[in-house]
Design an enzyme around this catalytic site. Sequence first.
Site, PDB file in Angstrom:
ATOM      1  N   SER A 240       0.851  -1.178   0.000  1.00 28.52           N
ATOM      2  CA  SER A 240       0.000   0.000   0.000  1.00 28.52           C
ATOM      3  C   SER A 240       0.891   1.234   0.000  1.00 28.52           C
ATOM      4  O   SER A 240       2.116   1.138   0.047  1.00 28.52           O
ATOM      5  CB  SER A 240      -0.897   0.010   1.236  1.00 28.52           C
ATOM      6  OG  SER A 240      -0.115   0.110   2.419  1.00 28.52           O
ATOM      7  N   LYS A 241       0.270   2.420  -0.004  1.00 32.85           N
ATOM      8  CA  LYS A 241       1.053   3.653  -0.029  1.00 32.85           C
ATOM      9  C   LYS A 241       1.952   3.784   1.193  1.00 32.85           C
ATOM     10  O   LYS A 241       3.054   4.306   1.112  1.00 32.85           O
ATOM     11  CB  LYS A 241       0.126   4.862  -0.147  1.00 32.85           C
ATOM     12  CG  LYS A 241      -0.463   5.035  -1.539  1.00 32.85           C
ATOM     13  CD  LYS A 241      -1.215   6.340  -1.662  1.00 32.85           C
ATOM     14  CE  LYS A 241      -1.728   6.526  -3.087  1.00 32.85           C
ATOM     15  NZ  LYS A 241      -2.469   7.799  -3.235  1.00 32.85           N
ATOM     16  N   ARG A 242       1.469   3.311   2.339  1.00 30.88           N
ATOM     17  CA  ARG A 242       2.302   3.416   3.543  1.00 30.88           C
ATOM     18  C   ARG A 242       3.527   2.520   3.457  1.00 30.88           C
ATOM     19  O   ARG A 242       4.518   2.742   4.126  1.00 30.88           O
ATOM     20  CB  ARG A 242       1.478   3.089   4.798  1.00 30.88           C
ATOM     21  CG  ARG A 242       1.032   1.634   4.895  1.00 30.88           C
ATOM     22  CD  ARG A 242       0.125   1.418   6.104  1.00 30.88           C
ATOM     23  NE  ARG A 242      -0.402   0.065   6.154  1.00 30.88           N
ATOM     24  CZ  ARG A 242       0.205  -0.945   6.744  1.00 30.88           C
ATOM     25  NH1 ARG A 242       1.371  -0.752   7.334  1.00 30.88           N
ATOM     26  NH2 ARG A 242      -0.329  -2.152   6.757  1.00 30.88           N
TER      27      ARG A 242
END
Length: 467
Positions: A240-242
Site C-alpha cells: 500500500s502507499k504506507r
Amino acid sequence: MTVVTRFAPSPTGFLHIGGARTALFNWLYAKANNGKFVLRIEDTDRERSTDEAIDAILEGMKWMGLDWDGEPIYQFSRRERHMEVAKQLLEAGNAYYCYASKEELAEMRETARAEGRAPGYDGRWRERDPSEAPTGVDPVVRFKSPNEGDTVIRDAVQGDVTIANSQLDDLILLRADGTPTYMLSVIVDDHDMGVTDIIRGDDHLTNAARQLQLYHALGWDAPKMAHIPLIHGPDGAKLSKRHGALGVEAYRDMGYLPEAMRNYLLRLGWSHGDDEVISTEQAIEWFNLENIGKSASRFDFDKLENLNGTYIRSADDAYLTSLIVPLLEQKNSVSVTDEQKGMIEKAMNGLKERAKSVISLADSSHFLIATRPLSLDDKAAKLMSSDACGVLVRLADKLDGLPRWEKEALETVVRDSAEAEELKLGKIAQPLRAALTGTTVSPGIFDVLEILGKEEALGRIRDAAKN
C-alpha cells in the site's frame, strides 16, 4: 526467432513500483536475449484513462532508464482491428451475441452467491438463435469458452498451472456499444506485435487461462508466459502507499538514483547468488526467468536507502553535481554560478561519503552557495564560545599570511595553531567547521578551506568569531 517482450500499463494513474518492476524484468529479458522491448499503453478504458497518467508513465519509464523500441503503441487506436477479430470468432462459431439484460446479469450474480459459487455468466444465450432476441436490447459479443476439460498454463515461474474450464464463464469480447474489451485487445495486440514472451504479475493467471483459450480458438501460437509474485510490504500485507506503493516519480523526488532503483527492484523477486549490488550491465548479462522466486517479495525502505547510498558513493562527481544543482536553486531561489558548480564538484568526493539520497546530498552542499554572514545551526552555534572565537581570530590571522592557499599548507597552519594553543586538533577543527559551513558535519575541514578559497574562508571565520 527474435525475442519480443512488452510492458502494457493502463493509464489510469502513475507508474507504481510493481509496474516499474514488471517493466524492468521485460526490459532486461529483451536486452539479455538481444531482443525487442515494446511499450503499449492500454487505454481502452476511456473513462479512466487520462493524458496526465500517460505522461506520468512515459516520464517514469524514461527516469528509470527503460528505453523501448519504436514509438509507444496506443491500444484504443487499434480498436477496428480488435473488432475485426471478434467478427472472425463470430463467423467461426467461437463467439455469439448475448442479449442478457442488466437485471438478468444481477440475478445470475445473486443466485451464484446464494449457491456458494463464483459469480459469472450462465451461458443462457450461448446456443439460442438471435431471432429470439428481445427488442430494444443492444447485444454484447461473448466468447464461447470450452465448458469441459482444463486449460493448462505452462508458466516459466509458476510451473504448470491448471484451471478447470468450468470455472471460466463466457467473457465479453465486444461491449453493447461495439467497443472491444481489454481481454480481446490484449491478445490481438500481442499477436500482431509479435510478442514472444509475457512477463507480468501472478494476479494475471486467470486472465492467462482465458487468453490461451482465445489463442487456441483463433489458431494462433500463444507467447510464453512468466507470472511473477507480487510485491508485499515489510509486514507481509499487500503493498500500500504506507509501504511504498508510490509512483516512481515520488522516489525520484525523494532523492533515489535510477540506477539504485533498478538494482533494488531487480532484487525484489530475482537473485544471482549472494550478489546484492548488481550493475545494469551485469543485470543484462545475468538475467533469466529461472532465478525468479515463487514467493512474494517484501519492500524495505531501509534496504533501498542503504543501496542508494552505495550507488551515490560510487557515482561520478560531475553527474551528482548535475543532479543537486537544480535542487539547490529551487529550494533556495538562487542561480548557482559556474564557480559554485565547480566548488560543489570539487567537494563532492567528501560530500557523498555520508549521503543516502540526492536530497541529503544537496542539503549538505548548501554551505558552498551560502552567502555571508553564514547562519549557524544550533549545534554549530554552541561551539562558538568566547574561547573558541578567540582561537579562530588568531587562526585567521595566521592563515591570512599564507602565500599559497593549498590544502597541505592550510593543514600545517591549523595543526601548528592547535599545538600553540595547547589544544587537541578537534578543539580547533570543530569550531572552524562550524564557522565555515554553519554545521557540525562536512567533508574534511582542510578540503573545505581550500575549496572555499582564501577570501571566502577568512570572511566566514571572522564573521563567526564576532558573534
